[in-house]
Design a protein around this motif. Structure first.
Motif, PDB file in Angstrom:
ATOM      1  N   GLU A  27       0.727  -1.238   0.191  1.00 13.63           N
ATOM      2  CA  GLU A  27      -0.038   0.257   0.116  1.00 13.63           C
ATOM      3  C   GLU A  27       0.828   1.200   0.002  1.00 13.63           C
ATOM      4  N   VAL A  30       2.228   1.929  -3.346  1.00  8.97           N
ATOM      5  CA  VAL A  30       1.125   2.326  -4.375  1.00  8.97           C
ATOM      6  C   VAL A  30       0.913   3.766  -4.102  1.00  8.97           C
ATOM      7  N   LEU A  31       0.978   4.283  -2.530  1.00  8.62           N
ATOM      8  CA  LEU A  31       0.904   5.681  -2.329  1.00  8.62           C
ATOM      9  C   LEU A  31       1.836   6.730  -2.894  1.00  8.62           C
ATOM     10  N   SER A  65      -6.815   1.632   6.853  1.00 10.07           N
ATOM     11  CA  SER A  65      -6.459   0.353   6.109  1.00 10.07           C
ATOM     12  C   SER A  65      -6.356  -0.774   6.915  1.00 10.07           C
ATOM     13  N   GLN A 180      -7.896   3.605  -8.469  1.00 10.84           N
ATOM     14  CA  GLN A 180      -8.752   3.835  -6.874  1.00 10.84           C
ATOM     15  C   GLN A 180      -9.599   2.884  -7.033  1.00 10.84           C
ATOM     16  N   ALA A 183      -7.654  -0.162  -5.278  1.00 16.08           N
ATOM     17  CA  ALA A 183      -7.162   0.139  -4.029  1.00 16.08           C
ATOM     18  C   ALA A 183      -8.512   0.051  -3.132  1.00 16.08           C
ATOM     19  N   MET A 188      -7.060  -0.255   0.638  1.00 18.95           N
ATOM     20  CA  MET A 188      -5.724   0.538   0.810  1.00 18.95           C
ATOM     21  C   MET A 188      -6.540   2.121   1.176  1.00 18.95           C
ATOM     22  N   THR A 190      -5.004   4.760   2.785  1.00 20.13           N
ATOM     23  CA  THR A 190      -4.178   5.777   2.372  1.00 20.13           C
ATOM     24  C   THR A 190      -4.254   6.221   0.791  1.00 20.13           C
ATOM     25  N   VAL A 191      -4.504   5.277  -0.286  1.00 14.83           N
ATOM     26  CA  VAL A 191      -4.650   5.592  -1.505  1.00 14.83           C
ATOM     27  C   VAL A 191      -5.908   6.251  -1.934  1.00 14.83           C
ATOM     28  N   THR A 192      -6.988   5.672  -1.279  1.00 11.91           N
ATOM     29  CA  THR A 192      -8.371   6.136  -1.681  1.00 11.91           C
ATOM     30  C   THR A 192      -8.668   7.605  -0.761  1.00 11.91           C
ATOM     31  N   HIS A 195      -9.121  10.886  -3.038  1.00 14.29           N
ATOM     32  CA  HIS A 195      -9.478  10.633  -4.325  1.00 14.29           C
ATOM     33  C   HIS A 195     -10.577  11.702  -4.817  1.00 14.29           C
TER      34      HIS A 195
END
Length: 539
Positions: A27, A30-31, A65, A180, A183, A188, A190-192, A195
């Motif tokens: 994650e 990806v972030l 997460s 997104q 994710a 995940m 932290t990634v979304t 968004h």
């Protein structure tokens, strides 16, 4: 054993914690891709609309997460518990079935007579609806619309190089929304997290909102109403059935699963409702303007009234889904909060405080015990000073340079200082009483400007052990505008053997060709770094 529901052994918990480290590592990898463009467009890390430090934001996001992964695991464990309870013909399963037949669900064919394990399996299998949805929005079924070539998944730096393609469910999809979706399915957070703030920060046409609202409503149905909501309901009913007999000990394992699922449900309810409300308001505002015409729908709708009717129907359907979902949430509140809510809160608050304190610091370890006894948290303040021809006052210099004087080191890069300026910002701040002294300062003169780079250390013990290493470096220079460059000063944070860092000020050329030439030079410089633990950039 006895009348209780089946329980899993305690050693599964630390085993799961160890296994959790790998998806968290993925994650964070990806972030690295969306975090910079998200921050550039959104300007700040926000929680409930309020700007917070990165350390606070990251702590909350990574906790979400962890809870997302936990809900995935505990739902599977609950299925195993239900299956084992039924297989062993435990009285707990009989009590649950008796409660079920007497409830409002008892009159529904198949559901009213189904066993606990059967219903748990059906609810657990609804997770595959999420997988199908994610495949539908991310799996490409066409080449890139612009180049007619196979899709390129490399990071693109050129303007207008964004890939556009069709998927099973979305026409003209981009890598960003597809990422997104993947994710979100992978939990995940932290990634979304940013968004939709990122996507709606730029000028958004209502046509995009009208396309997104139906997709978001169907996602809410698949992810939450058919999966998370029933999962909460069946777990609450199980705990409720067990507690009708006061001689039976409380099932804290199921209660913990309920609490985790409840937190994820509340998060989903807030975020999904906020996004759809934002898109609906934007579309209504655009369509109510006198200059708006049906031609601006791009063929999506023939009339404005038709578009309004469709959008309001989807929003009404979403409101109905929210009411159904909230019924599951309300039923879960008592069990989740009473059982372990206070315990989790007692753990979360100290963690937030710790991460908020150390999040902006550089942690340096010492091998010698005499140095280990001193504070090993170093905070470096990086200042990009580019205010044009106007010079700062003493009060402004002290405020910007020292702030609350919590940083051990302050690095200032004055990129375009007027040639006739007598003092640098660092000298002005120190002369005005900032609790720092200048460790090193150097200048480069150009036709119109002077570039000044200053390194200050806080007076006291820090000034005794923080030293500069080598001479300053100028690199990554624009081939056309020589004052557009990077300047680095290396410092050692502590006695011999401590961490060594490059402190770098970057002034990038805004012209595309020169900018990429600078990036190539920067790449070579970074690959050639030796004898240092890292580099901090500001610019």
């Amino acid at each position: 054993e006895g009348d209780e529901m089946a329980k899993y052994p305690f050693w599964l918990v630390p085993l799961w914690v160890i296994m959790l480290l790998y998806p968290l590592k993925l994650e964070i990898q990806v972030l690295k891709y969306p975090i910079v463009p998200h921050l550039r467009r959104c300007s700040a890390f926000k929680i409930f609309g309020y700007s917070v430090r990165f350390s606070v934001w990251f702590t909350l996001a990574i906790m979400m997460s962890v809870m997302g992964h936990s809900s995935f695991v505990t739902n599977g464990v609950f299925l195993a518990k239900a299956w084992k309870t039924d297989n062993c013909y435990a009285p707990a399963a009989d009590r649950w079935k008796k409660n079920m037949t007497q409830s409002v669900w008892g009159g529904i064919p198949l559901i009213g007579t189904a066993s606990l394990s059967t219903l748990a399996l059906i609810v657990w299998m609804t997770t595959f609806l999420q997988l199908l949805y994610v495949i539908g929005i991310s799996y490409p079924v066409s080449p890139d619309h612009k180049s007619e070539k196979p899709l390129n998944y490399e990071v693109q730096f050129e303007e207008g190089a964004c890939q556009k393609y069709d998927t099973l469910l979305v026409a003209q999809q981009h890598h960003g929304p597809a990422l997104q979706g993947l994710a979100e399915f992978s939990r995940m957070a932290t990634v979304t997290f940013n968004h939709w703030t990122y996507r709606t920060a730029k000028s958004w046409h209502c046509r995009s909102a009208l396309k997104e609202i139906p997709r978001l409503v169907m996602k809410f149905l698949a992810f939450y109403c058919l999966a998370s909501g029933p999962q909460l309901a069946i777990q609450v009913s199980t705990v409720n059935a067990a507690t009708t007999d006061h001689s039976i000990s409380y099932d804290y394992q199921s209660a913990a699963s309920i609490f985790i699922n409840l937190m994820m449900a509340l998060k989903a309810l807030y975020t999904e409702t906020a996004v759809i409300w934002r898109l609906w308001c934007r579309a209504e505002r655009d369509m109510n303007q006198s200059t708006f015409t049906a031609a601006q729908f791009g063929g999506l709708f023939e009339t404005i009234d038709g578009a309004k009717c469709s959008m309001r129907s989807w929003v009404a359907f979403f409101a109905l889904l929210v009411l159904c979902f909230m019924s599951c949430i309300i039923a879960s509140f008592a069990w989740a909060i009473i059982s372990i809510g206070l315990c989790v809160f007692a753990v979360v608050v100290p963690l937030l405080a710790v991460f908020a304190y150390i999040g902006g610091s550089i942690i340096v370890g010492y091998n010698e015990s005499v140095h280990r006894e001193r504070n090993v948290n170093w905070k470096v303040r990086m200042v990009n000073w580019k205010v044009g021809m106007q010079r700062p006052s003493e009060a402004e210099a002290v405020c910007v340079v020292s702030d609350d004087a919590s940083a051990s080191v302050v690095f200032i890069c004055e990129m375009e200082k007027p040639r006739d300026a007598a003092k640098s910002a660092a000298h002005i701040a120190v002369a005005a009483g900032a609790p720092y002294k200048i460790l090193h300062e150097f200048q480069e003169e150009y036709k119109k400007y002077v570039v000044t780079v200053s390194v200050l250390v806080r007076k006291g013990p820090d000034a005794e052990c923080i030293v500069k290493v080598g001479e300053p470096q100028g690199f990554c220079r624009s081939p056309v505008r020589p004052h557009k460059a990077c300047w680095a000063q290396t410092v050692r944070l502590g006695p011999e053997g401590s961490a060594v860092l490059h402190l770098v000020g970057a002034n990038m050329d805004p012209h595309d060709e020169e900018f990429h030439a600078q990036l190539d030079q920067m790449d070579m410089w970074l690959n050639g770094m030796t004898g240092v633990e890292g580099a901090l950039f500001v610019g």
